[in-house]
Design a protein around this motif. Structure first.
Motif, PDB file in Angstrom:
ATOM      1  N   UNK A 179     -27.645   2.233 -18.632  1.00 33.04           N
ATOM      2  CA  UNK A 179     -27.161   0.942 -18.152  1.00 33.04           C
ATOM      3  C   UNK A 179     -28.166   0.320 -17.184  1.00 33.04           C
ATOM      4  N   UNK A 180     -28.765   1.133 -16.330  1.00 36.06           N
ATOM      5  CA  UNK A 180     -29.777   0.623 -15.401  1.00 36.06           C
ATOM      6  C   UNK A 180     -30.966   0.024 -16.159  1.00 36.06           C
ATOM      7  N   UNK A 181     -31.453   0.713 -17.208  1.00 39.99           N
ATOM      8  CA  UNK A 181     -32.569   0.182 -17.987  1.00 39.99           C
ATOM      9  C   UNK A 181     -32.167  -1.107 -18.688  1.00 39.99           C
ATOM     10  N   UNK A 182     -30.960  -1.146 -19.229  1.00 38.56           N
ATOM     11  CA  UNK A 182     -30.501  -2.365 -19.898  1.00 38.56           C
ATOM     12  C   UNK A 182     -30.391  -3.520 -18.911  1.00 38.56           C
ATOM     13  N   UNK A 183     -29.894  -3.229 -17.733  1.00 42.90           N
ATOM     14  CA  UNK A 183     -29.805  -4.253 -16.691  1.00 42.90           C
ATOM     15  C   UNK A 183     -31.208  -4.749 -16.321  1.00 42.90           C
ATOM     16  N   UNK A 184     -32.151  -3.832 -16.181  1.00 44.74           N
ATOM     17  CA  UNK A 184     -33.528  -4.206 -15.841  1.00 44.74           C
ATOM     18  C   UNK A 184     -34.142  -5.093 -16.911  1.00 44.74           C
ATOM     19  N   UNK A 185     -33.917  -4.756 -18.153  1.00 42.26           N
ATOM     20  CA  UNK A 185     -34.447  -5.572 -19.248  1.00 42.26           C
ATOM     21  C   UNK A 185     -33.782  -6.939 -19.250  1.00 42.26           C
ATOM     22  N   UNK A 186     -32.467  -6.985 -19.050  1.00 40.90           N
ATOM     23  CA  UNK A 186     -31.758  -8.263 -19.030  1.00 40.90           C
ATOM     24  C   UNK A 186     -32.289  -9.156 -17.911  1.00 40.90           C
ATOM     25  N   UNK A 187     -32.474  -8.587 -16.735  1.00 37.42           N
ATOM     26  CA  UNK A 187     -32.989  -9.365 -15.606  1.00 37.42           C
ATOM     27  C   UNK A 187     -34.413  -9.827 -15.895  1.00 37.42           C
ATOM     28  N   UNK A 188     -35.224  -8.944 -16.445  1.00 37.31           N
ATOM     29  CA  UNK A 188     -36.621  -9.269 -16.706  1.00 37.31           C
ATOM     30  C   UNK A 188     -36.790 -10.324 -17.791  1.00 37.31           C
ATOM     31  N   UNK A 189     -36.006 -10.256 -18.831  1.00 37.67           N
ATOM     32  CA  UNK A 189     -36.222 -11.120 -19.985  1.00 37.67           C
ATOM     33  C   UNK A 189     -35.252 -12.287 -20.095  1.00 37.67           C
TER      34      UNK A 189
ATOM     35  N   UNK B 125     -33.387 -17.968 -15.474  1.00 30.70           N
ATOM     36  CA  UNK B 125     -32.205 -18.822 -15.367  1.00 30.70           C
ATOM     37  C   UNK B 125     -31.552 -18.633 -14.000  1.00 30.70           C
ATOM     38  N   UNK B 126     -30.318 -19.081 -13.888  1.00 31.29           N
ATOM     39  CA  UNK B 126     -29.612 -19.019 -12.600  1.00 31.29           C
ATOM     40  C   UNK B 126     -28.364 -18.159 -12.710  1.00 31.29           C
ATOM     41  N   UNK B 127     -28.537 -16.901 -13.073  1.00 35.17           N
ATOM     42  CA  UNK B 127     -27.417 -15.972 -13.152  1.00 35.17           C
ATOM     43  C   UNK B 127     -27.091 -15.435 -11.769  1.00 35.17           C
ATOM     44  N   UNK B 128     -25.810 -15.249 -11.496  1.00 39.18           N
ATOM     45  CA  UNK B 128     -25.374 -14.524 -10.317  1.00 39.18           C
ATOM     46  C   UNK B 128     -25.406 -13.036 -10.645  1.00 39.18           C
TER      47      UNK B 128
ATOM     48  N   UNK C  86     -21.983  -8.438 -15.947  1.00 42.41           N
ATOM     49  CA  UNK C  86     -21.040  -8.702 -17.050  1.00 42.41           C
ATOM     50  C   UNK C  86     -21.789  -8.870 -18.369  1.00 42.41           C
ATOM     51  N   UNK C  87     -22.875  -9.628 -18.372  1.00 38.17           N
ATOM     52  CA  UNK C  87     -23.641  -9.830 -19.609  1.00 38.17           C
ATOM     53  C   UNK C  87     -24.271  -8.521 -20.085  1.00 38.17           C
TER      54      UNK C  87
END
Length: 147
Positions: free
Chosen positions: A95-105, A110-113, A119-120
């Motif tokens: 989950x941490x790696x997926x979160x890192x990829x989501x934030x990076x890419x 954009x303007x995500x909280x 959640x995404x």
């Protein structure tokens, strides 16, 4: 005595390599399954980096860390405790790696909280992590018993 030592070392190396290959293959698969929709997006950290490069390096790093952890966990005799700890480690790391990829890419452009990022990431990762983590833990326990 020397033959017994060779057999034990060979058995340990066989278990080590089997666990490492299992973790690498399933981590790589999990990243592609859950975050593959972001593969065409440009990385904010390194625009020249491809999604494959990120998935490969994250899988390699995860393999080294989790192989060591899972080898130590083979010393736990209580199977339910062992499975629970393995699942917690595996799910947390993935989950941490997926979160890192989501934030990076995605979210860095954009303007995500923070809550929206979580959640995404959870929405993209829930099924792949659930399915693959259960398969990996059962395979790990099979390897521990057979090798």
């Amino acid at each position: 005595m020397n033959q017994v030592l060779k057999t034990k070392i060979f058995s340990f190396l066989k278990k080590l390599i089997s666990i490492a290959i299992l973790i690498f293959a399933f981590t790589f698969s999990e990243i592609y399954w859950s975050m593959g929709s972001l593969s065409e997006r440009v990385s904010s950290g390194n625009p020249d980096s491809s999604f494959f490069d990120d998935a490969y390096l994250l899988s390699l790093f995860t393999t080294f860390i989790l192989t060591i952890i899972f080898l130590f966990l083979t010393l736990i005799k209580n199977i339910y405790l062992k499975i629970t700890i393995e699942l917690i480690f595996l799910i947390s790391v993935w989950f941490f790696w997926n979160y890192s990829i989501f934030v990076d890419r995605e979210s860095s452009w954009s303007t995500y909280l923070f809550k929206e990022e979580i959640i995404h990431t959870l929405a993209l990762s829930f099924i792949p992590i659930s399915v693959l983590s259960i398969v990996v833990v059962f395979a790990l326990n099979f390897i521990s018993k057979k090798l």
